[in-house]
Write a protein that holds these residues in place. Structure first.
Motif, PDB file in Angstrom:
ATOM      1  N   VAL A  21      21.607   2.824  11.916  1.00  0.00           N
ATOM      2  CA  VAL A  21      22.123   2.481  10.589  1.00  0.00           C
ATOM      3  C   VAL A  21      21.640   3.491   9.551  1.00  0.00           C
ATOM      4  O   VAL A  21      22.403   3.899   8.661  1.00  0.00           O
ATOM      5  CB  VAL A  21      21.694   1.051  10.192  1.00  0.00           C
ATOM      6  CG1 VAL A  21      22.029   0.765   8.731  1.00  0.00           C
ATOM      7  CG2 VAL A  21      22.382   0.028  11.085  1.00  0.00           C
ATOM      8  N   ILE A  24      23.696   6.576   9.908  1.00  0.00           N
ATOM      9  CA  ILE A  24      25.041   6.331   9.369  1.00  0.00           C
ATOM     10  C   ILE A  24      25.026   6.412   7.849  1.00  0.00           C
ATOM     11  O   ILE A  24      25.919   7.002   7.231  1.00  0.00           O
ATOM     12  CB  ILE A  24      25.575   4.960   9.826  1.00  0.00           C
ATOM     13  CG1 ILE A  24      25.888   4.990  11.327  1.00  0.00           C
ATOM     14  CG2 ILE A  24      26.839   4.581   9.048  1.00  0.00           C
ATOM     15  CD1 ILE A  24      26.260   3.636  11.902  1.00  0.00           C
ATOM     16  N   MET A  25      24.004   5.827   7.222  1.00  0.00           N
ATOM     17  CA  MET A  25      23.911   5.855   5.766  1.00  0.00           C
ATOM     18  C   MET A  25      23.703   7.283   5.254  1.00  0.00           C
ATOM     19  O   MET A  25      24.272   7.676   4.225  1.00  0.00           O
ATOM     20  CB  MET A  25      22.774   4.956   5.294  1.00  0.00           C
ATOM     21  CG  MET A  25      23.023   3.469   5.491  1.00  0.00           C
ATOM     22  SD  MET A  25      24.576   2.893   4.777  1.00  0.00           S
ATOM     23  CE  MET A  25      24.370   3.329   3.049  1.00  0.00           C
ATOM     24  N   SER A  28      27.022   8.979   5.534  1.00  0.00           N
ATOM     25  CA  SER A  28      27.953   8.440   4.536  1.00  0.00           C
ATOM     26  C   SER A  28      27.667   9.003   3.153  1.00  0.00           C
ATOM     27  O   SER A  28      28.576   9.395   2.423  1.00  0.00           O
ATOM     28  CB  SER A  28      27.853   6.915   4.497  1.00  0.00           C
ATOM     29  OG  SER A  28      28.141   6.372   5.759  1.00  0.00           O
ATOM     30  N   ASN A  29      26.385   9.040   2.802  1.00  0.00           N
ATOM     31  CA  ASN A  29      26.006   9.605   1.506  1.00  0.00           C
ATOM     32  C   ASN A  29      26.360  11.086   1.420  1.00  0.00           C
ATOM     33  O   ASN A  29      26.813  11.574   0.381  1.00  0.00           O
ATOM     34  CB  ASN A  29      24.501   9.410   1.263  1.00  0.00           C
ATOM     35  CG  ASN A  29      24.174   8.000   0.795  1.00  0.00           C
ATOM     36  OD1 ASN A  29      24.690   7.528  -0.204  1.00  0.00           O
ATOM     37  ND2 ASN A  29      23.321   7.323   1.525  1.00  0.00           N
ATOM     38  N   ALA A  41      30.121   5.795  -0.761  1.00  0.00           N
ATOM     39  CA  ALA A  41      29.223   5.894   0.391  1.00  0.00           C
ATOM     40  C   ALA A  41      29.220   4.622   1.234  1.00  0.00           C
ATOM     41  O   ALA A  41      29.288   4.675   2.470  1.00  0.00           O
ATOM     42  CB  ALA A  41      27.807   6.221  -0.075  1.00  0.00           C
ATOM     43  N   SER A  42      29.158   3.461   0.578  1.00  0.00           N
ATOM     44  CA  SER A  42      29.128   2.187   1.321  1.00  0.00           C
ATOM     45  C   SER A  42      30.411   1.977   2.105  1.00  0.00           C
ATOM     46  O   SER A  42      30.391   1.535   3.260  1.00  0.00           O
ATOM     47  CB  SER A  42      28.905   1.024   0.351  1.00  0.00           C
ATOM     48  OG  SER A  42      27.659   1.128  -0.292  1.00  0.00           O
ATOM     49  N   ILE A  44      32.462   4.270   3.213  1.00  0.00           N
ATOM     50  CA  ILE A  44      32.479   5.234   4.321  1.00  0.00           C
ATOM     51  C   ILE A  44      31.600   4.743   5.465  1.00  0.00           C
ATOM     52  O   ILE A  44      31.955   4.854   6.643  1.00  0.00           O
ATOM     53  CB  ILE A  44      32.012   6.626   3.840  1.00  0.00           C
ATOM     54  CG1 ILE A  44      33.036   7.206   2.848  1.00  0.00           C
ATOM     55  CG2 ILE A  44      31.820   7.570   5.017  1.00  0.00           C
ATOM     56  CD1 ILE A  44      32.579   8.476   2.159  1.00  0.00           C
ATOM     57  N   ALA A  45      30.444   4.157   5.117  1.00  0.00           N
ATOM     58  CA  ALA A  45      29.528   3.636   6.138  1.00  0.00           C
ATOM     59  C   ALA A  45      30.191   2.520   6.943  1.00  0.00           C
ATOM     60  O   ALA A  45      30.056   2.461   8.178  1.00  0.00           O
ATOM     61  CB  ALA A  45      28.252   3.111   5.479  1.00  0.00           C
ATOM     62  N   ILE A  46      30.929   1.649   6.272  1.00  0.00           N
ATOM     63  CA  ILE A  46      31.614   0.555   6.975  1.00  0.00           C
ATOM     64  C   ILE A  46      32.709   1.103   7.886  1.00  0.00           C
ATOM     65  O   ILE A  46      32.888   0.634   9.015  1.00  0.00           O
ATOM     66  CB  ILE A  46      32.198  -0.451   5.964  1.00  0.00           C
ATOM     67  CG1 ILE A  46      31.085  -1.319   5.415  1.00  0.00           C
ATOM     68  CG2 ILE A  46      33.257  -1.325   6.606  1.00  0.00           C
ATOM     69  CD1 ILE A  46      31.541  -2.499   4.622  1.00  0.00           C
ATOM     70  N   ILE A  48      32.750   4.014   9.345  1.00  0.00           N
ATOM     71  CA  ILE A  48      32.062   4.600  10.500  1.00  0.00           C
ATOM     72  C   ILE A  48      31.639   3.502  11.468  1.00  0.00           C
ATOM     73  O   ILE A  48      31.773   3.624  12.689  1.00  0.00           O
ATOM     74  CB  ILE A  48      30.840   5.431  10.052  1.00  0.00           C
ATOM     75  CG1 ILE A  48      31.298   6.672   9.283  1.00  0.00           C
ATOM     76  CG2 ILE A  48      29.994   5.845  11.264  1.00  0.00           C
ATOM     77  CD1 ILE A  48      30.157   7.471   8.683  1.00  0.00           C
ATOM     78  N   GLY A  49      31.121   2.393  10.913  1.00  0.00           N
ATOM     79  CA  GLY A  49      30.709   1.268  11.742  1.00  0.00           C
ATOM     80  C   GLY A  49      31.867   0.680  12.527  1.00  0.00           C
ATOM     81  O   GLY A  49      31.729   0.355  13.718  1.00  0.00           O
TER      82      GLY A  49
END
Length: 252
Positions: A21, A24-25, A28-29, A41-42, A44-46, A48-49
């Motif tokens: 995680v 991933i963060m 994303s950032n 960023a958040s 994008i992280a989701i 990717i998840g």
């Protein structure tokens, strides 16, 4: 050396999950800065998840996404209900009681309006796509509230697994859209104070989407939006399979 690292990782799945995680963060950032959209960023992280979950499911043929891969089995625990509820409760502790009281009747009205508008819209969409059974319509409508209310409603009413899956998909899409659009529309809808954040959380409902969107807008607003969004999930889980279903059954 490689075998030793794999054994350590498989023996400490939750630690590996936190590391994944964190990576991933970071990615994303980095991507958000690259496209000059730090607030994304958040979202994008989701995304990717979701991609990792899809890849994991395709590789293993399992039902739990990336957590079906032995090396990443800790993702199932990290993304499970225990940590979810812990995150919601700990977020709520950041709220100021004075600001919560200031929402008053407006917050309650926003909460009820959000639930019943989602019920109507979800039922109409289900009807448009050929679903005429009130059980199916209520389940899909529950999904348009949140991806938690959908399966709760479907299980309570005895909906098929396919319809429950559709309700979850609807809730996930809604969560991602809210997370992406919230920072882009915050100024337009004057989402800049605790009261408006509480009303917004009550109208939108999806805790993950509201929390992610508000975090990208103003982190100080997250506890207030998450508070009413959490109430939304609980109230929706109560009303959708009962009042919502009875209304749809009466009409259809």
């Amino acid at each position: 050396m490689k075998d030793i690292l794999f054994k350590i990782a498989e023996s400490n799945p939750l630690v590996v999950a936190f590391v994944v995680v964190a990576v991933i963060m970071l990615l994303s950032n980095g991507l958000a800065k690259l496209i000059h959209q730090k607030r994304m960023a958040s979202a994008i992280a989701i995304i990717i998840g979701l991609i990792l979950a899809y890849v994991g499911g395709r590789i293993t043929g399992g039902e739990k996404g990336i957590s079906d891969v032995a090396l990443f089995s800790g993702m199932g625990l990290l993304g499970g209900s225990m940590f979810r509820d812990f995150a919601i409760i700990s977020t709520a502790y950041g709220a100021d009681l004075k600001n919560l009281k200031s929402a008053g009747l407006v917050g309650v009205v926003g909460l009820l309006a959000g639930i019943f508008s989602a019920l109507v819209i979800g039922a109409l969409v289900a009807f448009a796509f050929g679903y005429r059974d009130p059980v199916d319509m209520a389940t899909i409508a529950g999904g348009t509230m949140t991806f938690v209310v959908g399966p709760v409603t479907g299980t309570a009413l005895g909906a098929s697994s396919e319809v429950i899956a559709l309700s979850i998909a609807a809730g996930v899409v809604k969560s991602i859209l809210i997370m992406i659009l919230t920072p882009l529309m915050a100024k337009m809808i004057h989402l800049d104070n605790p009261t408006s954040a509480m009303v917004y959380g009550g109208l939108m409902g999806t805790t993950s989407g509201v929390a992610g969107g508000l975090a990208a807008t103003d982190p100080d607003l997250v506890p207030y939006g998450a508070m009413t969004a959490t109430f939304y999930t609980g109230l929706g889980s109560l009303l959708c399979p009962s009042v919502g279903y009875f209304l749809l059954n009466l009409i259809f």
